[in-house]
Design an enzyme around this catalytic site. Sequence first.
Site, PDB file in Angstrom:
ATOM      1  N   TYR A   1      -5.388  52.941   6.094  1.00  0.00           N
ATOM      2  CA  TYR A   1      -3.979  52.682   6.365  1.00  0.00           C
ATOM      3  C   TYR A   1      -3.742  51.309   6.979  1.00  0.00           C
ATOM      4  O   TYR A   1      -2.629  50.786   6.908  1.00  0.00           O
ATOM      5  CB  TYR A   1      -3.306  53.789   7.165  1.00  0.00           C
ATOM      6  CG  TYR A   1      -3.990  54.260   8.407  1.00  0.00           C
ATOM      7  CD1 TYR A   1      -3.895  53.558   9.587  1.00  0.00           C
ATOM      8  CD2 TYR A   1      -4.701  55.452   8.402  1.00  0.00           C
ATOM      9  CE1 TYR A   1      -4.508  54.009  10.735  1.00  0.00           C
ATOM     10  CE2 TYR A   1      -5.314  55.910   9.548  1.00  0.00           C
ATOM     11  CZ  TYR A   1      -5.215  55.183  10.718  1.00  0.00           C
ATOM     12  OH  TYR A   1      -5.818  55.627  11.852  1.00  0.00           O
TER      13      TYR A   1
ATOM     14  N   GLU B   1      15.784  47.927  -2.768  1.00  0.00           N
ATOM     15  CA  GLU B   1      15.149  48.629  -3.893  1.00  0.00           C
ATOM     16  C   GLU B   1      13.997  47.794  -4.460  1.00  0.00           C
ATOM     17  O   GLU B   1      12.948  48.328  -4.820  1.00  0.00           O
ATOM     18  CB  GLU B   1      16.166  48.905  -4.995  1.00  0.00           C
ATOM     19  CG  GLU B   1      17.231  49.914  -4.646  1.00  0.00           C
ATOM     20  CD  GLU B   1      18.460  49.321  -3.960  1.00  0.00           C
ATOM     21  OE1 GLU B   1      18.372  48.244  -3.318  1.00  0.00           O
ATOM     22  OE2 GLU B   1      19.531  49.959  -4.071  1.00  0.00           O
TER      23      GLU B   1
ATOM     24  N   LYS C   1      17.181  49.387   6.089  1.00  0.00           N
ATOM     25  CA  LYS C   1      17.842  48.236   6.686  1.00  0.00           C
ATOM     26  C   LYS C   1      18.932  48.789   7.589  1.00  0.00           C
ATOM     27  O   LYS C   1      19.794  49.546   7.130  1.00  0.00           O
ATOM     28  CB  LYS C   1      18.426  47.376   5.572  1.00  0.00           C
ATOM     29  CG  LYS C   1      19.088  46.123   6.026  1.00  0.00           C
ATOM     30  CD  LYS C   1      19.518  45.348   4.790  1.00  0.00           C
ATOM     31  CE  LYS C   1      20.171  44.054   5.155  1.00  0.00           C
ATOM     32  NZ  LYS C   1      20.556  43.320   3.952  1.00  0.00           N
TER      33      LYS C   1
END
Length: 126
Positions: free
Chosen positions: A58, A79, A105
């Site tokens: 990770y 997107e 956001k």
Amino acid sequence: MKLHHRSCVRLVNAVFYARHGVHEEERHLGGRYEVDAELVFDSREAAATDDISKTIDYSKAYAIIGEVMTSGEPVALIETLAARAAARLIEELDLAEKVTVKVRKRALPLGGLCDYAEAEHVIEKR
């Protein structure tokens, strides 16, 4: 009976400062973006051996997301950021079978109150 094992590693609310957005002032000033990533894989070997090389790294996933968020040309859409991050993760993390990336956001130029806007992109190997 045939069993299919799936596990996941999640990065939750990784925060990056980046210069993206539709409006010029967003790109000039920059802003805070939050990212969640879910990386699905078969963890049986990692669990049986306790071997980190048999699982999703990770820290590498975080670095990949960070590069997408903070490097290169600014983009207009969250997107686009979610799709780019998901594509890089599924390509570069060999064990990943399915990747889900959400980009949030919070500072939105909407003229009203809203906690955040979020875009999600999912890629699955078949």
